[in-house]
Design a protein around this motif. Structure first.
Motif, PDB file in Angstrom:
ATOM      1  N   GLN A1085       0.833  -1.210   0.000  1.00  0.00           N
ATOM      2  CA  GLN A1085       0.000   0.000   0.000  1.00  0.00           C
ATOM      3  C   GLN A1085       0.871   1.265   0.000  1.00  0.00           C
ATOM      4  OE1 GLN A1085      -2.226  -0.928   3.542  1.00  0.00           O
ATOM      5  NE2 GLN A1085      -4.080  -1.437   2.365  1.00  0.00           N
ATOM      6  N   ARG A1086       1.942   1.249   0.815  1.00  0.00           N
ATOM      7  CA  ARG A1086       2.832   2.424   0.862  1.00  0.00           C
ATOM      8  C   ARG A1086       3.436   2.697  -0.507  1.00  0.00           C
ATOM      9  NH1 ARG A1086       5.431   0.866   4.883  1.00  0.00           N
ATOM     10  NH2 ARG A1086       4.320   2.032   6.489  1.00  0.00           N
ATOM     11  N   GLN A1087       3.821   1.632  -1.226  1.00  0.00           N
ATOM     12  CA  GLN A1087       4.404   1.798  -2.546  1.00  0.00           C
ATOM     13  C   GLN A1087       3.414   2.420  -3.515  1.00  0.00           C
ATOM     14  OE1 GLN A1087       7.654   1.200  -3.373  1.00  0.00           O
ATOM     15  NE2 GLN A1087       7.099   2.206  -5.291  1.00  0.00           N
ATOM     16  N   LEU A1088       2.127   2.012  -3.381  1.00  0.00           N
ATOM     17  CA  LEU A1088       1.085   2.576  -4.244  1.00  0.00           C
ATOM     18  C   LEU A1088       0.947   4.076  -4.004  1.00  0.00           C
ATOM     19  CD1 LEU A1088      -1.642  -0.219  -4.028  1.00  0.00           C
ATOM     20  CD2 LEU A1088      -0.278   0.387  -6.032  1.00  0.00           C
ATOM     21  N   TYR A1089       0.968   4.473  -2.684  1.00  0.00           N
ATOM     22  CA  TYR A1089       0.883   5.899  -2.373  1.00  0.00           C
ATOM     23  C   TYR A1089       2.080   6.659  -2.950  1.00  0.00           C
ATOM     24  CZ  TYR A1089      -3.111   5.462   0.777  1.00  0.00           C
ATOM     25  OH  TYR A1089      -4.356   5.256   1.284  1.00  0.00           O
ATOM     26  N   GLU A1090       3.259   6.084  -2.847  1.00  0.00           N
ATOM     27  CA  GLU A1090       4.459   6.739  -3.382  1.00  0.00           C
ATOM     28  C   GLU A1090       4.361   6.904  -4.897  1.00  0.00           C
ATOM     29  OE1 GLU A1090       7.739   4.411  -2.079  1.00  0.00           O
ATOM     30  OE2 GLU A1090       7.595   5.064   0.029  1.00  0.00           O
ATOM     31  N   ASP A1091       3.882   5.873  -5.582  1.00  0.00           N
ATOM     32  CA  ASP A1091       3.743   5.952  -7.043  1.00  0.00           C
ATOM     33  C   ASP A1091       2.751   7.042  -7.436  1.00  0.00           C
ATOM     34  OD1 ASP A1091       5.500   3.884  -7.139  1.00  0.00           O
ATOM     35  OD2 ASP A1091       3.981   2.324  -7.520  1.00  0.00           O
ATOM     36  N   LEU A1092       1.629   7.120  -6.675  1.00  0.00           N
ATOM     37  CA  LEU A1092       0.614   8.129  -6.978  1.00  0.00           C
ATOM     38  C   LEU A1092       1.169   9.540  -6.740  1.00  0.00           C
ATOM     39  CD1 LEU A1092      -2.289   8.757  -7.813  1.00  0.00           C
ATOM     40  CD2 LEU A1092      -2.961   8.494  -5.403  1.00  0.00           C
ATOM     41  N   ALA A1093       1.933   9.711  -5.636  1.00  0.00           N
ATOM     42  CA  ALA A1093       2.522  11.022  -5.324  1.00  0.00           C
ATOM     43  C   ALA A1093       3.504  11.447  -6.428  1.00  0.00           C
ATOM     44  CB  ALA A1093       3.230  10.968  -3.978  1.00  0.00           C
ATOM     45  N   GLN A1094       4.260  10.471  -6.898  1.00  0.00           N
ATOM     46  CA  GLN A1094       5.230  10.782  -7.952  1.00  0.00           C
ATOM     47  C   GLN A1094       4.520  11.259  -9.220  1.00  0.00           C
ATOM     48  OE1 GLN A1094       7.862   7.559  -8.756  1.00  0.00           O
ATOM     49  NE2 GLN A1094       9.291   8.791  -9.968  1.00  0.00           N
ATOM     50  N   GLN A1095       3.405  10.593  -9.540  1.00  0.00           N
ATOM     51  CA  GLN A1095       2.648  10.993 -10.743  1.00  0.00           C
ATOM     52  C   GLN A1095       2.100  12.409 -10.599  1.00  0.00           C
ATOM     53  OE1 GLN A1095      -0.411   8.163 -11.711  1.00  0.00           O
ATOM     54  NE2 GLN A1095       0.982   6.412 -11.568  1.00  0.00           N
ATOM     55  N   ILE A1096       1.630  12.761  -9.365  1.00  0.00           N
ATOM     56  CA  ILE A1096       1.015  14.080  -9.172  1.00  0.00           C
ATOM     57  C   ILE A1096       2.079  15.168  -9.156  1.00  0.00           C
ATOM     58  CG2 ILE A1096      -0.277  15.517  -7.538  1.00  0.00           C
ATOM     59  CD1 ILE A1096      -1.756  12.950  -6.686  1.00  0.00           C
TER      60      ILE A1096
END
Length: 1165
Positions: A1085-1096
């Motif tokens: 889950q943490r990795q998913l949040y990091e990926d989403l933050a990077q995209q934004i």
């Protein structure tokens, strides 16, 4: 069963008969013979005596018509009973159908095939079709109206017999060769029947008869054999259905002519001739068998050649065609019946049911009780009880003995493994015997026996007082040394003796209850029925041929024989009577017995017979010189409606003579006659006659002789009276002439005696009239007693309205309350409780009545009126009226209410009924306990991630319960202060009490925190969906204060979403940083949040376009600013609105748009 020849009718001109058939429904008898002889006869009972019914009534020919139309010998006659038609055929093949018209028989149809002779004809069960078979193999099936349905030529076959199946779907054809072929009802061949009974038979055989019982009278057992096929060599097989692989086999050892079932399929009659081994000549016999092959009886018939046999419709007579005569034999069936305690118990079968219908007919009250018993074997009675013996299991050899009382209620039962073919019972024991062994059961009864009776019956010493005698000893099962050589064939018993009869004629006598073999006796013939007299000194034996003999078991001394001038007038060993089928010893005289010989009843005293009585009844009871007899033959004609006319009482000669002497000659001569023929009943008769004439001396002597102590006391009381009319009135009352006695008392102006007599009789309706007819004031106590007696009369008959009226007049509050309760008149019951004085003993009962119907308020009033507050509180608890319970407990200073409340709440919680427990605490005003449970439910729902709106509602409800708790504490302080202190003092005291009592400050201090959290959580999402992104972001920022209520991942996910929508990427970046640092997240889950933050944030720099933090955390001069529950923004103005319930604020301009508080939903003031 027993059978004997009763009548003979001769055919004129010595014309020999060839065939015979008895119409079962209308009673016509058709007989055919040589030279075209065809006659129709009818026997009808003709008597004016109502007692003469059934076989005992004289029967004469009411019809004797010769039917002319046949020229050759008539060989086949058969009845269509449903349509009243007679079908006959002669040796020339001529078939004539006869019909009844205006009391005479006429030709209806004629048919002649002119090719062959008819061998057999058979109508099906409903009378719609007839099947005719010819000797040359031709078969014709026709309808009742004469039309031909189908015909068939069975080439190469010589037919001899035909039979329909009960359902008319199958035809059986008997061949001249002895084979039986099975066809369907359209003439299609199915198969040959397996004839197993001819195994080992030598020479040619032919079929003597095929009879398939149609089941019109029911079956003796489920799956009972009903298809009988018999051959001329005496071999017979009885089958359950046409391809039965396990039929019943019988070898009659005779030359069979014909067979036929009786009306209910329980007896098969086989007619033919028997050759005696040591003589050349043959003689005619009829053998009777059960469907299971057991031989019942043999009837010898005079004459040279028997040609036909036919049963009467009721199964009580059988007609036999022999030479040129028709013989009639009477049947005395072995009914399953008994007599106990004025109740006739009998069983019969119904066509629509497999079980036996057992009727307990109370002859005193003319009431009947019915029960159904499967596979009933026998009914045995003694005293007040009866035993029903039946099969317990069809598959296993287990049987059950059921002990019933006189209304058919089962009292006890015993399962046994032996076949109870013979059952007898005494007052304490049941003895059941198979052919090899017998079983002794001392049954349990609850009955009062005197100490003397207990000593006599059980041989145990008891105290001299009366007591209830309960016993259930273990059974005794005795097997004999050689069980198969000499089987048991009958048994009988009294309280101290058991006699077992065997087929060889041996009789074994045992003592009871020890079951010790005392003596063995022998007789010449096989015994069929045994009976012991009342003192077990003499045994009556009826053998298989109907011969009655007597056996002396105890030799009487000379003093016994001389005593009372009752010396035996004959030798019992030489006593014999023929054609006896029933007998009964007197219950109170060892030398007195009655017996049935054909259709005559004889009474024997000291072996001297009285003149016979014409009857065909079965003897129920012989006591007090009276014989009670029941006409079972008449009852079985309509067993569902037994008639008292079929129960007949016969007085024996000494009783009739004594009564005649008293009426015609006088008391002195009658006294001398009774002295010579003493019996308690005769002395009682004399005493009553002497009382009528006020001859008190003779009456007292007679009462002494018959040991009637109440009678002696009555005579003494009469002797003390001086008034002659008073004596006559008392005598009239003694003899049951109560109206006459009352009128005599009133004539003597003794109204008090008349009233007392009515009271003794329980005739309460006439007591008020007598009381009111007096000149003085009526006795109020007696009048009330009379009204209560009338009320009891109606109450016993469940007429509660009438009973209540009289109980009201009789001031019987207890029974009146019961009537009101049964009538569901609760207003009347409440009024009755109100009218009763305080502490009345009836008030608790009335309170309980109200409790049973859920009327809490009325029940509490009743309990409080009788000073039982504890019962009132228990009632409230029982009916879930906890508010009332707490109020009562506080009013009466009861301390246990809290323990009761917690106990019930614990019970609800154990059953996972938390909401019910909350409601319980709320109703009982235990708001804090209710709030704790409610917060627990809300927390659990929050953890389950339930819908946020549902969780908010639960938190709001919990917070409102806390507010109710605050109000309760405040009100209690006000009540204590009684208006002496200021409002501020009340509030301060309330807060101090809360601090002292509250164990959970979080619940009390932060009651609305959970509701606030989910309110703002929902508000932020609504604002976001409505497009107010900046307001949504500010509300989400405010949610950061509620991480202890809402999971942080939910809060910061919402904040990131709102801030991104508001283009506040700086706030969004902080939210993502917080999310990525949460320890509750998994690495995936943490990795998913990091990926989403990077995209934004690769597209948008993490900067806010407005300053949000300062606004979100703004504070006023006096601390933190309140948050508006409408907008989610801090309130920076002084004019604001505050909710009166939840104490939360809103901007007045914003709240004006709402009618209810957005947080707690209470109305806006």
């Amino acid at each position: 069963m027993f059978i004997y020849l009763s009548k003979k009718i001769a055919i004129p001109n010595n014309i020999h008969l060839k065939c015979l058939s008895w119409n079962k429904q209308q009673g016509f008898i058709a007989c055919g013979g040589e030279d075209g002889l065809l006659r129709v006869l009818k026997l009808e009972t003709q008597t004016d005596d109502s007692r003469l019914k059934g076989l005992a009534a004289p029967s004469n020919l009411s019809m004797n018509q010769t039917l002319e139309g046949h020229s050759g010998a008539v060989q086949v006659v058969t009845w269509n009973e449903q349509y009243e038609k007679l079908t006959t055929s002669d040796q020339n093949g001529l078939i004539i159908v006869w019909m009844l018209y205006k009391g005479a028989w006429y030709e209806e149809m004629i048919n002649n095939r002119n090719k062959s002779v008819v061998r057999s004809m058979s109508w099906n069960a409903d009378g719609q079709k007839i099947c005719i078979v010819y000797e040359d193999g031709a078969v014709i099936v026709g309808s009742v109206d004469g039309n031909r349905i189908w015909g068939k030529e069975l080439k190469g076959s010589q037919l001899a017999h035909v039979a329909w199946s009960p359902d008319s779907k199958i035809l059986l054809f008997g061949m001249a060769s002895g084979e039986v072929h099975i066809y369907d009802n359209q003439g299609n061949f199915i198969m040959k029947m397996t004839i197993s009974c001819l195994t080992g038979a030598n020479g040619a055989v032919s079929i003597a008869g095929i009879h398939w019982y149609a089941g019109a009278g029911g079956y003796v057992e489920p799956d009972c054999p009903c298809l009988a096929i018999c051959f001329d060599n005496g071999r017979c097989q009885i089958m359950r259905y046409e391809n039965d692989e396990n039929p019943v086999y019988i070898d009659t050892l005779m030359n069979v002519i014909s067979i036929q079932w009786n009306h209910c399929g329980s007896v098969l009659a086989v007619a033919g001739s028997l050759r005696v081994s040591n003589l050349e000549k043959e003689f005619n016999v009829v053998q009777f068998y059960t469907p299971f092959g057991e031989h019942l009886r043999t009837l010898k018939v005079p004459g040279k050649h028997m040609s036909g046999i036919s049963w009467e419709g009721g199964g009580l007579r059988i007609a036999l065609a022999v030479d040129s005569y028709i013989y009639f034999a009477n049947i005395r069936p072995d009914y399953k019946w008994g007599y106990c305690c004025s109740t006739v118990v009998y069983a019969y079968t119904k066509p629509e049911r497999q079980e036996y219908c057992v009727v307990f007919w109370d002859t005193k009250n003319n009431e009947k009780f019915v029960k159904y018993v499967k596979s009933l074997m026998s009914i045995t009675t003694s005293g007040d009880f009866c035993i029903l013996a039946s099969k317990a299991d069809e598959l296993q050899p287990q049987y059950v003995l059921i002990l019933c009382n006189s209304i058919g209620t089962p009292l006890d039962s015993k399962y046994i493994d032996i076949d109870p073919l013979f059952v007898t019972m005494t007052r304490t024991h049941v003895i059941a015997a198979s052919k090899e062994a017998f079983y002794l059961w001392q049954y349990r009864v609850a009955k009062k026996l005197t100490a003397l009776e207990i000593n006599q019956v059980t041989r145990t010493k008891k105290g001299g007082r009366e007591r209830k005698y309960y016993t259930c000893y273990s059974f005794v099962l005795l097997y004999f040394q050689q069980p198969t050589r000499d089987p048991i064939c009958c048994i009988t018993a009294t309280d101290k003796t058991l006699v077992v009869g065997r087929e060889s004629g041996a009789l074994h006598r045992y003592s009871l209850p020890n079951v010790t073999l005392i003596q063995k006796y022998s007789s010449n013939n096989r015994p069929h029925y045994l009976s012991l007299n009342c003192n077990s000194s003499r045994l009556a034996i009826i053998d298989i041929s109907g011969l009655l003999t007597l056996l002396e078991l105890e030799v009487r001394s000379a003093t016994d024989e001389d005593a009372g001038s009752q010396a035996a007038s004959g030798d019992p060993s030489k006593f014999e009577r023929k054609d006896v089928w029933d007998m009964k010893w007197a219950n109170d005289n060892p030398d007195l017995f009655a017996m049935m010989e054909k259709t005559r009843m004889y009474v024997f005293r000291n072996l001297d017979p009285e003149e016979p009585i014409q009857t065909s009844g079965y003897i129920c009871n012989f006591e007090d010189l009276e014989i009670k007899s029941v006409l079972l033959d008449e009852i079985m004609k309509d067993p569902e409606r037994p008639n008292k006319d079929n129960l007949i009482n016969f007085e024996i000669r000494s009783l009739r003579d004594s009564r005649a002497l008293i009426e015609k000659v006088g008391i002195e001569d009658a006294s001398q006659f009774i002295e010579d023929n003493p019996h308690p009943r005769l002395w009682h008769l004399l005493a009553e006659a002497a009382l009528q004439k006020l001859d008190l001396k003779t009456a007292e002597e007679a009462f002494v002789r018959c040991k009637d102590y109440p009678g002696i006391q009555f005579v003494k009381c009469l002797g003390n009276l001086q008034s002659e009319p008073m004596k006559q009135a008392d005598v009239a009352a003694y003899f049951g002439r109560f109206e006459e006695a009352v009128s005599m008392y009133l004539h003597m102006d003794r109204r008090d005696l008349a009233i007392n007599l009515r009271i003794k009789l329980g005739d309460w309706f006439k007591v008020p009239r007598l009381l009111e007819s007096g000149s003085g004031d009526s006795d109020d106590a007696l009048l009330e007693q009379a009204y209560n007696g009338i009320g009891d009369y109606y109450a016993d008959r469940q007429k509660w309205v009438n009973a209540a009226q009289y109980y009201l007049k009789g001031h019987n509050q207890e029974r009146l309350a019961d009537c009101y309760y049964r009538l569901e008149d609760y207003d009347g019951l409440e009024q009755l409780a109100a009218d009763l004085p305080e502490n009345h003993k009836l008030l608790p009962e009335i309170g309980q009545m109200f409790v049973t119907v859920g009327m809490c308020e009325q029940a509490v009033k009743a309990y409080l009126k009788c000073n039982q507050p504890k019962a009132a509180v228990d009632t409230c608890v029982h009916l879930n009226q906890w508010n009332k319970a707490v109020e009562l407990a506080r009013t009466h200073n009861m301390k246990e209410i809290k323990s009761l409340l917690s106990k019930y709440a614990s019970h609800l919680l154990e059953e996972n009924k938390t909401l019910e427990a909350v409601e319980l605490y709320r109703k009982a005003h235990h708001f804090l306990d209710a709030a704790k449970l409610m917060f627990k439910i809300a927390d659990e729902e929050a953890k389950k991630m339930s819908r946020p709106l549902r969780v908010k509602k639960l938190y709001v409800l919990a917070a409102q319960l806390v507010e109710d708790y605050h109000e309760q504490v405040k009100a209690s302080q006000q009540a204590k202060a009684k208006g002496k202190k200021s409002e501020a003092t009340f509030a301060l005291a309330g807060l101090l009490e809360e601090d002292a009592t509250s164990s959970d400050s979080r619940i009390v201090d932060s009651a609305w925190r959970g509701a606030e959290a989910y309110h703002f959580f929902l508000l932020a999402q609504r604002q976001l969906h409505a497009g107010y992104t900046e307001n949504a972001t500010r509300t989400a920022l405010h949610l950061r204060e509620y991480e202890d209520v809402i999971p942080a991942v939910e809060i910061y996910s919402l904040l990131a979403l709102c801030s991104a929508a508001n283009r506040a990427f700086g706030t969004c970046s902080k939210a993502f940083i917080k999310l990525e640092s949460l320890e509750s997240l998994s690495p995936e889950q943490r990795q998913l949040y990091e990926d989403l933050a990077q995209q934004i944030f690769t597209k948008h720099p993490p900067k806010d376009k407005h300053v949000l933090e300062a606004v979100g955390s703004s504070e006023g001069a006096e601390g933190k600013l309140p948050t508006c529950i409408v907008t989610g923004l801090p309130i920076q103005v002084y004019q604001l609105w505050m909710c009166s319930v939840c104490k939360h604020c809103a901007v007045e301009q914003e709240i004006s748009k709402y009618s209810c508080c957005p947080l707690c939903h209470s109305p806006v003031a």
